[in-house]
Scaffold this active site. Sequence first.
Site, PDB file in Angstrom:
ATOM      1  N   THR A 148       0.882  -1.158   0.000  1.00 41.21           N
ATOM      2  CA  THR A 148       0.000   0.000   0.000  1.00 41.21           C
ATOM      3  C   THR A 148       0.918   1.206   0.000  1.00 41.21           C
ATOM      4  O   THR A 148       2.057   1.099   0.455  1.00 41.21           O
ATOM      5  CB  THR A 148      -0.845   0.068   1.301  1.00 41.21           C
ATOM      6  OG1 THR A 148      -1.291  -1.240   1.615  1.00 41.21           O
ATOM      7  CG2 THR A 148      -2.019   0.996   1.175  1.00 41.21           C
ATOM      8  N   ARG A 156     -12.343  -8.647  -4.075  1.00 44.17           N
ATOM      9  CA  ARG A 156     -12.016  -8.276  -2.693  1.00 44.17           C
ATOM     10  C   ARG A 156     -11.604  -6.800  -2.592  1.00 44.17           C
ATOM     11  O   ARG A 156     -10.795  -6.317  -3.372  1.00 44.17           O
ATOM     12  CB  ARG A 156     -10.873  -9.168  -2.197  1.00 44.17           C
ATOM     13  CG  ARG A 156     -10.410  -8.872  -0.765  1.00 44.17           C
ATOM     14  CD  ARG A 156      -9.122  -8.108  -0.746  1.00 44.17           C
ATOM     15  NE  ARG A 156      -8.598  -7.948   0.617  1.00 44.17           N
ATOM     16  CZ  ARG A 156      -7.560  -7.180   0.926  1.00 44.17           C
ATOM     17  NH1 ARG A 156      -6.915  -6.524  -0.015  1.00 44.17           N
ATOM     18  NH2 ARG A 156      -7.148  -7.075   2.174  1.00 44.17           N
ATOM     19  N   VAL A 157     -12.183  -6.110  -1.630  1.00 42.32           N
ATOM     20  CA  VAL A 157     -11.801  -4.729  -1.339  1.00 42.32           C
ATOM     21  C   VAL A 157     -11.198  -4.702   0.064  1.00 42.32           C
ATOM     22  O   VAL A 157     -11.775  -5.250   0.996  1.00 42.32           O
ATOM     23  CB  VAL A 157     -13.029  -3.788  -1.413  1.00 42.32           C
ATOM     24  CG1 VAL A 157     -12.658  -2.365  -1.028  1.00 42.32           C
ATOM     25  CG2 VAL A 157     -13.642  -3.822  -2.808  1.00 42.32           C
ATOM     26  N   GLY A 158     -10.027  -4.090   0.199  1.00 50.02           N
ATOM     27  CA  GLY A 158      -9.370  -3.992   1.501  1.00 50.02           C
ATOM     28  C   GLY A 158      -9.731  -2.703   2.220  1.00 50.02           C
ATOM     29  O   GLY A 158     -10.753  -2.069   1.917  1.00 50.02           O
ATOM     30  N   ASP A 159      -8.905  -2.311   3.182  1.00 44.40           N
ATOM     31  CA  ASP A 159      -9.230  -1.143   3.993  1.00 44.40           C
ATOM     32  C   ASP A 159      -8.876   0.183   3.333  1.00 44.40           C
ATOM     33  O   ASP A 159      -9.420   1.221   3.717  1.00 44.40           O
ATOM     34  CB  ASP A 159      -8.526  -1.224   5.352  1.00 44.40           C
ATOM     35  CG  ASP A 159      -7.006  -1.187   5.199  1.00 44.40           C
ATOM     36  OD1 ASP A 159      -6.471  -1.969   4.374  1.00 44.40           O
ATOM     37  OD2 ASP A 159      -6.358  -0.381   5.881  1.00 44.40           O
ATOM     38  N   THR A 172      -1.562   0.820   6.443  1.00 40.72           N
ATOM     39  CA  THR A 172      -1.109  -0.234   5.551  1.00 40.72           C
ATOM     40  C   THR A 172      -1.019  -1.531   6.345  1.00 40.72           C
ATOM     41  O   THR A 172      -0.498  -1.548   7.444  1.00 40.72           O
ATOM     42  CB  THR A 172       0.266   0.086   4.931  1.00 40.72           C
ATOM     43  OG1 THR A 172       0.711  -1.087   4.228  1.00 40.72           O
ATOM     44  CG2 THR A 172       1.309   0.448   5.974  1.00 40.72           C
ATOM     45  N   GLY A 173      -1.568  -2.591   5.783  1.00 43.34           N
ATOM     46  CA  GLY A 173      -1.512  -3.851   6.515  1.00 43.34           C
ATOM     47  C   GLY A 173      -2.526  -4.824   5.970  1.00 43.34           C
ATOM     48  O   GLY A 173      -3.078  -4.631   4.888  1.00 43.34           O
ATOM     49  N   GLY A 182      -5.714  -5.902   5.359  1.00 46.85           N
ATOM     50  CA  GLY A 182      -6.886  -5.039   5.302  1.00 46.85           C
ATOM     51  C   GLY A 182      -8.076  -5.444   6.148  1.00 46.85           C
ATOM     52  O   GLY A 182      -8.752  -4.587   6.729  1.00 46.85           O
TER      53      GLY A 182
END
Lengths: 310, 310
Positions: free
Chosen positions: A177, A205-208, A228-229, A231
């Site tokens: 990220t 898939r959608v992350g944070d 960042t990580g 999600g």
Amino acid sequence: MSVYSLVIHGGAGTILKGEMTKELETNYHKGLENALDAGYAILEKEGSAVDAILAATISLENNILFNAGRGSVFGKDGSQEMDAAIMNGQNLMAGAVAAVKNVRNPVELAYTIMNKSQHVMLNGNGALEFAKMNKLRLEEDAYFYSEFRHNQWKQMQGNDETALDHNIIIKDKKFGTVGAAAVDIYGNVAAATSTGGMTNKQYGRVGDSPIIGAGTYANNKTCAISCTGHGEPFIRAVTAYDVSCLIEYKGLSLEEAMNVVVHDKLMKLEGEGGMIGVDTKGNAAMVFNSEGMYRGLRKSDGTKMVLIYK
Amino acid sequence: MSVYSLVIHGGAGTILKGEMTKELETNYHKGLENALDAGYAILEKEGSAVDAILAATISLENNILFNAGRGSVFGKDGSQEMDAAIMNGQNLMAGAVAAVKNVRNPVELAYTIMNKSQHVMLNGNGALEFAKMNKLRLEEDAYFYSEFRHNQWKQMQGNDETALDHNIIIKDKKFGTVGAAAVDIYGNVAAATSTGGMTNKQYGRVGDSPIIGAGTYANNKTCAISCTGHGEPFIRAVTAYDVSCLIEYKGLSLEEAMNVVVHDKLMKLEGEGGMIGVDTKGNAAMVFNSEGMYRGLRKSDGTKMVLIYK
């Protein structure tokens, strides 16, 4: 004169010194420095925090080393879908985009959504259509291609594994990220985040990163945060906004709040990664619970640093 | 024995009594009662809050009167894209889906994402693919068709207007969403939200409903919340999680926290709408700043109500 500062990240995870070549390390440092310089130049000229984080994030998106924009990883179907978000702490305006393809700078699309649409979040083909209507720069698939990303993807294809990798030499858990947070000379804060997501990701898939409150948040009352990580725990913990609430409602300092969220709340959810942040007083912090985080900060008091490992 | 309770909503907005027919009003009441009964029957049998809110939300999705599932509005391109989210306060697990088509019960898809995937949020065709893989019930476009929704859409087509309407007799601002929140006999809380979004929506707009922290949140430490309203301010205010933080960090009661968020924080962002919520002690509340909100609650102390107007 007020203190202004800019802090950036290029992803977090298991970054092992032993597996990094000197040349690659130099290139990462250079990439982070270039992004810091791009954003800081704006703050120095009394520009806005929003413009500064936009410039820094675009610089990272244009660098093929980082998993965002040009360097985005390949999804399960071999395509590159990107997510990004931006938030202006002065007026709580925000823009976000999920699962968009072929847009050169997804963070610029998020910025355009924030400023030129009635919406906060657009996704997929509709987001691409909006980018075209606003004449944002598009790129063919070839622009986003790199051999090492393609190899990463090929290695995982055919199985159901997904990786949050942002480079092939990083083993185990790696979260690709990029992001920036800044406070300008006027005390306004802003944050942005951008990502190509997980290698071999599937099912849309959608992350944070594009979730306001999770991966990205900014509020002049408190702070500006980019995460960042991994999600999923970051979404479940509403990570970025939690830092803001700990400052606003419990009176914690920026760094205290970031420590609670990264080292306590996220750890309980097995949420590996980190975050960067600024507050309105010019404080900046970089906190992570993983092996490393590509990161850097520059402040008007002369502080300047670029770091990778703990 | 612990108190258990279930609270639901079917959208908020400018619901004018003068423009409602007696028959339609009766049908709304019946729809809300059916959903309450479906969820409450589970709580009565010592079932879980998650199962109760799932059943109540499915009941509302299957009712063509409400803008979710079967009754979803038409987007700009004449298709019906739906969003949903669910969260379990016991373990902070969550599932969400954005911009999915042809899934009979998007909230069931969100539930399946929560329980059977490593992810929190899936979107678009990927989400549909995941639904198929898990054998969720799909429906042809005809299932989602109703003449009044189609007329709503036709009225707006050709202009750039979008409406948050959920029925044609409601003028001005109308926010079509359904949702439920419950606390079970064990003190576990859960919440779910589902929507067909805005009539004539374009560019793949995603509202607050599928955003964990904004439209939906649940945490056994504090509360479970489902929101309905003009999605953009709700995202910017991280509305549902803000209620939780005001309880956890400032010691406010459920209703005090909901009042701060709905009547102060959202109003400052011109955020019209409302929310329903429960806490772990069995308290339930329904708060809105719009003309009306389709809503109902039922508690183990015998309280039962279904309301539309202020």
